[in-house]
Structure formats: structure tokens, C-alpha cells
Scaffold this active site. Structure first.
Site, PDB file in Angstrom:
ATOM      1  N   HIS A 168      -1.664   6.793  -0.668  1.00 37.60           N
ATOM      2  CA  HIS A 168      -1.783   5.330  -0.724  1.00 37.60           C
ATOM      3  C   HIS A 168      -1.793   4.846  -2.176  1.00 37.60           C
ATOM      4  O   HIS A 168      -2.603   5.305  -2.986  1.00 37.60           O
ATOM      5  CB  HIS A 168      -3.067   4.873  -0.030  1.00 37.60           C
ATOM      6  CG  HIS A 168      -3.010   5.012   1.463  1.00 37.60           C
ATOM      7  ND1 HIS A 168      -2.646   3.972   2.286  1.00 37.60           N
ATOM      8  CD2 HIS A 168      -3.264   6.068   2.278  1.00 37.60           C
ATOM      9  CE1 HIS A 168      -2.684   4.366   3.549  1.00 37.60           C
ATOM     10  NE2 HIS A 168      -3.057   5.644   3.565  1.00 37.60           N
ATOM     11  N   ASP A 223      -2.790   2.014  -3.341  1.00 35.55           N
ATOM     12  CA  ASP A 223      -4.058   1.362  -3.669  1.00 35.55           C
ATOM     13  C   ASP A 223      -5.237   2.319  -3.551  1.00 35.55           C
ATOM     14  O   ASP A 223      -6.390   1.906  -3.736  1.00 35.55           O
ATOM     15  CB  ASP A 223      -4.290   0.116  -2.803  1.00 35.55           C
ATOM     16  CG  ASP A 223      -4.090   0.383  -1.318  1.00 35.55           C
ATOM     17  OD1 ASP A 223      -3.555   1.447  -0.966  1.00 35.55           O
ATOM     18  OD2 ASP A 223      -4.469  -0.480  -0.505  1.00 35.55           O
ATOM     19  N   GLY A 283      -4.904   0.816   8.427  1.00 32.32           N
ATOM     20  CA  GLY A 283      -6.100   0.007   8.618  1.00 32.32           C
ATOM     21  C   GLY A 283      -6.965   0.602   9.717  1.00 32.32           C
ATOM     22  O   GLY A 283      -6.749   1.732  10.165  1.00 32.32           O
ATOM     23  N   HIS A 285      -0.174   5.811  11.197  1.00 32.51           N
ATOM     24  CA  HIS A 285      -1.535   6.339  11.150  1.00 32.51           C
ATOM     25  C   HIS A 285      -2.049   6.486  12.583  1.00 32.51           C
ATOM     26  O   HIS A 285      -2.201   5.498  13.310  1.00 32.51           O
ATOM     27  CB  HIS A 285      -2.450   5.364  10.397  1.00 32.51           C
ATOM     28  CG  HIS A 285      -2.432   5.512   8.916  1.00 32.51           C
ATOM     29  ND1 HIS A 285      -1.404   5.043   8.135  1.00 32.51           N
ATOM     30  CD2 HIS A 285      -3.327   6.071   8.064  1.00 32.51           C
ATOM     31  CE1 HIS A 285      -1.665   5.302   6.858  1.00 32.51           C
ATOM     32  NE2 HIS A 285      -2.821   5.932   6.789  1.00 32.51           N
ATOM     33  N   GLU A 302      -6.662   9.793  13.488  1.00 34.44           N
ATOM     34  CA  GLU A 302      -7.642   9.894  12.400  1.00 34.44           C
ATOM     35  C   GLU A 302      -8.974   9.341  12.878  1.00 34.44           C
ATOM     36  O   GLU A 302      -9.931  10.081  13.057  1.00 34.44           O
ATOM     37  CB  GLU A 302      -7.148   9.132  11.166  1.00 34.44           C
ATOM     38  CG  GLU A 302      -8.127   9.202   9.989  1.00 34.44           C
ATOM     39  CD  GLU A 302      -7.746   8.287   8.840  1.00 34.44           C
ATOM     40  OE1 GLU A 302      -8.269   8.497   7.727  1.00 34.44           O
ATOM     41  OE2 GLU A 302      -6.962   7.336   9.058  1.00 34.44           O
ATOM     42  N   ASP A 357      -4.034  11.490   0.728  1.00 35.90           N
ATOM     43  CA  ASP A 357      -4.456  10.205   1.285  1.00 35.90           C
ATOM     44  C   ASP A 357      -4.789   9.242   0.146  1.00 35.90           C
ATOM     45  O   ASP A 357      -3.979   8.393  -0.207  1.00 35.90           O
ATOM     46  CB  ASP A 357      -5.628  10.371   2.239  1.00 35.90           C
ATOM     47  CG  ASP A 357      -5.835   9.165   3.148  1.00 35.90           C
ATOM     48  OD1 ASP A 357      -4.881   8.371   3.293  1.00 35.90           O
ATOM     49  OD2 ASP A 357      -6.926   9.018   3.721  1.00 35.90           O
TER      50      ASP A 357
END
Length: 373
Positions: free
Chosen positions: A28, A30, A187, A214, A217, A314
Site C-alpha cells: 500500500h 499510504d 478497507g 482484499h 483477511e 502490506d
């Protein structure tokens, strides 16, 4: 496993993991900022950060991320996304992310991020994608000047709890020839099945545009099933909870029987890549059903059963990690050798959102690098 200034070294042959060519599929943007960069960008826009120096801020991210719950883990992104709201901020973060990956030996990476989260200061969706691409291009050029070759693709991501997935899917396709290689939703997973965004996934399928989702998880098999059926996912972001569909029965010390359910057998037999991120999976509680230590991670079970496992970071900032570190941790936990690590990289190369000819070239680059180790 021993560490030194050259990086992480494997027991036995002493290979330096950092020098090996690697592929990073789940990273990611961010979640990969340098702490000092967060502080400097925050100062420029007048945003208050939780710590005044880089070391303390890194500790803050690590402590807050180690909650055992994905929702709490995601709150740390309020800080990183806050400093990624200007063109200059986005370009800098992207450039530095590429340089950090290249320094770790990554030769191909896919950086995922959600453009809709970077419009607070008035940038349009196309503008934020262009800013990130400018930073990526600058990072690639700078890495090349340092003798490090790297390729990077963008994975444009929609937030699964919002209602902009079709808009973001159209954005991704608009930029498919300008750096964007795939689409993702991210998210809070539980309660937000991929089926909520079926219209966006239908559009992407009509455009023959690659999708990773995603799933598996913070939610279980139903999330994975929806990712495959509704999202037409070619890869599963994390996907570790597919192990819930694997039954292991030990009759005695010598005999163990394993049964795959229909879903897990489909994922295995079709070679659908699992984008596992070991340290993150511990932090978010993704593997809580199996334990709270890396040796409890179902990664090795899935690997031994023939699943298409890949290793990823990640979020390098939140987990205080790198791809080399993740590989070293797995090698230490499960006794993997150089051949195992090469398999993980070849798995990732095969699953990359690249044309087949370029994936074959990437696989050759990996094989040559491991042969020389």
C-alpha cells in the site's frame, strides 16, 4: 537467521536476501511512507502528527498497528493519507516508495492506493493518479541512476464501504496505458462483501481489466467466495483464511490427512495467487484462529498443499518491515531455503498483472539472480 549491515542472510548457504531479485504484489502506497517524510509533509500543511521525531513516530505506528483488529489497524492511515493531499506530497511519497523498494532488491512491484482518499485539498481523481505516476517515474529513473532496475505498476483501489467503485473502476481503465495495471477494493472487510460492487466488477470484466480483491483477511470464506464470483478476482489480497476450508486430521504421529473444501480446492487448482503478508496478518488478527505467532501462520500449510502463495509487506510503515524481512521471518519460522524463496518470487512473477511475455522475462530475471546467489 542472522542479520548484518548487508541485510538478512539465510542459514546454511548465507545468501543475502536483500540482494535477491524480488516481486512485491501487495504494498500500500499510504502504508509505506518514511516517518521523517510524514513529519515534513505534515509541517508543510499544518497537520499535527502524534510524535515529533521520526523514531518516535515509527514506534507510534508500530504500537497502534499491533491491535489484533483490522479496523483499529486502519485508523493509522488517517495520519498518512492526511499528508498525501497535494500533488507535491503524492509525488514525493510515490518516488520514495519506489526507491525504498529498489533498495530492498525489488525488481517489480505493484503499489496500491485509493485515489478517492486524496481529494481533500481539491485535486481531481485523474490529477491524483497522474501525480502518483509522476512520482513513480521519478523514482524509477533515480533508482536506475543508482544501478537498481525496477518496474512499478499502480493498482487503483476503491474503498469497499463507499459507493464510488464504478467511478474508480472507470478511472483505472482510463489510465491503463499510463501506469495503472489493475484494480482492487480495500478497507474494512467484514460486512462489505465484494458483491456490493458487482456493477464495477462487471464493467472491469467487460474491459478485460485485471482485478485483485482484499478477501480472507478480516472476513472468512464468504468474502473469498464473493471475491471470486462477483469480483472475478485473479488474486486474493491476503487470502489466508482460505485455510478455514482446509481440514487437517492427525490420526497418529506419522499419519496426517488433509481434505480441501470446494472453495479451497478451486483456489488451489486454478493457481489463484494468495497475497499473504505475514507480519500484517499477525497484527490484524487475520490468523487468530490458528495462533498468535508466525509459526502458527497457515502459510506453510498452504505452501505444502500446493497453493500459489506469495509473500508481501502490506504496509511497510505500520509493520516496520520490508519484503526481505518478511522472507527472512518465514525462513526462520519454517526452515525455508533458497529454493523456497525462489518459488515464492516465481509465484509472484507469474501472478503479476503483466503480459505473459513480460512475466516470462521477469521469471528469467529472478532465476538468474537466484542462480548467482
Amino acid at each position: 537467521m542472522n542479520t548484518d549491515t548487508a541485510g538478512y542472510r539465510l542459514e546454511g548457504d548465507g545468501a543475502d536476501i536483500r540482494s535477491l531479485p524480488k516481486v512485491s504484489l501487495h504494498d500500500h502506497l499510504d502504508g509505506g511512507l518514511r516517518p521523517q517524510t510524514v513529519i515534513e509533509l505534515a509541517d508543510e500543511i499544518g497537520f499535527e502528527v502524534p510524535a515529533a521525531d521520526a523514531a518516535s513516530l515509527a514506534d507510534w505506528f508500530a504500537e497502534r498497528s499491533d491491535s489484533g483488529e483490522l479496523v483499529e489497524y486502519l485508523k493509522t492511515f488517517d495520519v498518512t493519507t492526511a499528508v498525501m493531499q497535494t500533488r507535491a506530497g503524492l509525488e514525493r511519497v510515490a518516488r520514495e516508495s519506489v526507491l525504498d523498494l529498489a533498495a530492498d532488491g525489488v525488481v517489480y512491484g505493484e503499489l496500491r492506493w485509493a485515489p478517492e482518499q486524496h481529494q481533500v485539498r481539491g485535486l481531481g481523481l485523474d490529477e491524483v493518479v497522474e501525480a502518483v505516476q509522476a512520482g513513480i517515474d521519478a523514482g524509477i529513473d533515480e533508482a536506475a541512476s543508482q544501478g537498481r532496475g525496477i518496474r512499478i505498476g499502480q493498482l487503483v483501489t476503491a474503498m469497499r464501504h463507499a459507493d464510488r467503485a464504478l467511478e474508480i473502476a472507470e478511472l483505472a481503465v482510463r489510465h491503463r496505458d499510463r501506469g495503472v495495471v489493475g484494480f482492487d477494493i480495500a478497507g474494512a472487510e467484514a460486512g462489505f462483501l465484494p458483491s456490493r460492487h458487482r456493477t464495477a466488477f462487471d464493467y472491469l470484466a467487460s474491459q478485460f481489466f485485471p482485478v485483485t480483491v482484499h478477501a480472507g483477511e478480516a472476513d472468512g470464506l464468504e468474502s473469498i467466495r464473493s471475491a471470486l464470483l462477483d469480483g472475478r478476482a485473479l488474486r486474493l489480497g491476503h487470502g489466508v483464511r482460505i485455510a478455514e476450508d482446509v481440514t487437517v486430521e492427525r490420526e497418529d504421529d506419522e499419519n496426517t490427512y488433509v481434505t480441501l473444501g470446494l472453495l479451497s480446492q478451486w483456489v488451489r487448482d486454478r493457481g489463484i495467487a494468495l497475497e499473504t503478508s505475514p507480519s500484517s496478518n499477525l497484527q490484524t488478527g487475520a490468523i487468530a484462529a490458528w495462533g498468535d505467532d508466525l509459526v502458527d501462520h497457515p502459510f506453510d500449510l498452504l505452501y505444502q498443499l500446493g497453493f500459489n502463495v506469495t509473500v508481501n509487506t502490506d504496509n511497510r510503515l505500520q509493520s516496520g518491515t520490508s519484503l526481505s524481512r518478511e522472507l527472512a521471518l518465514l525462513a526462520d519460522a519454517f526452515g525455508y531455503d533458497l529454493d523456497d524463496l525462489e518459488t515464492f518470487q516465481l509465484n509472484a512473477a507469474e501472478a503479476a498483472f503483466l503480459p505473459v511475455e513480460e512475466r516470462e522475462e521477469l521469471a528469467e530475471l529472478i532465476e538468474d539472480g537466484f542462480d548467482a546467489a
